[in-house]
Motif scaffolding. Structure first.
Motif, PDB file in Angstrom:
ATOM      1  N   LYS A 130       4.468  26.887  30.618  1.00 30.53           N
ATOM      2  CA  LYS A 130       4.869  27.472  29.200  1.00 30.53           C
ATOM      3  C   LYS A 130       4.066  26.400  28.224  1.00 30.53           C
ATOM      4  N   GLN A 131       4.017  25.206  28.401  1.00 36.72           N
ATOM      5  CA  GLN A 131       3.265  24.367  27.695  1.00 36.72           C
ATOM      6  C   GLN A 131       1.840  24.798  27.537  1.00 36.72           C
ATOM      7  N   GLN A 161       0.510  27.797  27.895  1.00 36.03           N
ATOM      8  CA  GLN A 161       0.670  29.198  27.127  1.00 36.03           C
ATOM      9  C   GLN A 161       0.837  28.594  25.491  1.00 36.03           C
ATOM     10  N   ASN A 162       1.630  27.786  25.186  1.00 35.32           N
ATOM     11  CA  ASN A 162       1.884  27.692  23.886  1.00 35.32           C
ATOM     12  C   ASN A 162       0.869  27.038  23.233  1.00 35.32           C
ATOM     13  N   ASP A 183      -1.385  28.509  19.903  1.00 35.01           N
ATOM     14  CA  ASP A 183      -1.664  27.674  18.886  1.00 35.01           C
ATOM     15  C   ASP A 183      -2.983  27.423  18.577  1.00 35.01           C
TER      16      ASP A 183
END
Length: 59
Positions: free
Chosen positions: A45-46, A48-49, A53
């Motif tokens: 998830k990190q 992907q974030n 960004d």
């Protein structure tokens, strides 16, 4: 089974490289003791974030 310290969920242990289960450290839920560990779900998830960004910054 183990309790993930990152996502705060109980997972079935898959015995693969996508998880890290500690030999010490435990979590108790409803009278059941689970070893503590880390799944890679939060890492994915990190990533992907971070990618989102980066994409938005480039715009």
């Amino acid at each position: 089974m183990y309790y993930c310290l990152e996502c705060a969920q109980i997972h079935d242990r898959g015995y693969n490289e996508n998880e890290l289960v500690f030999n010490s450290g435990f979590f108790t839920s409803k009278g059941v003791i689970y070893p503590a560990g880390l799944c890679r779900e939060q890492q994915v998830k990190q990533l992907q974030n971070d990618a989102l960004d980066d994409h938005l910054t480039a715009l």
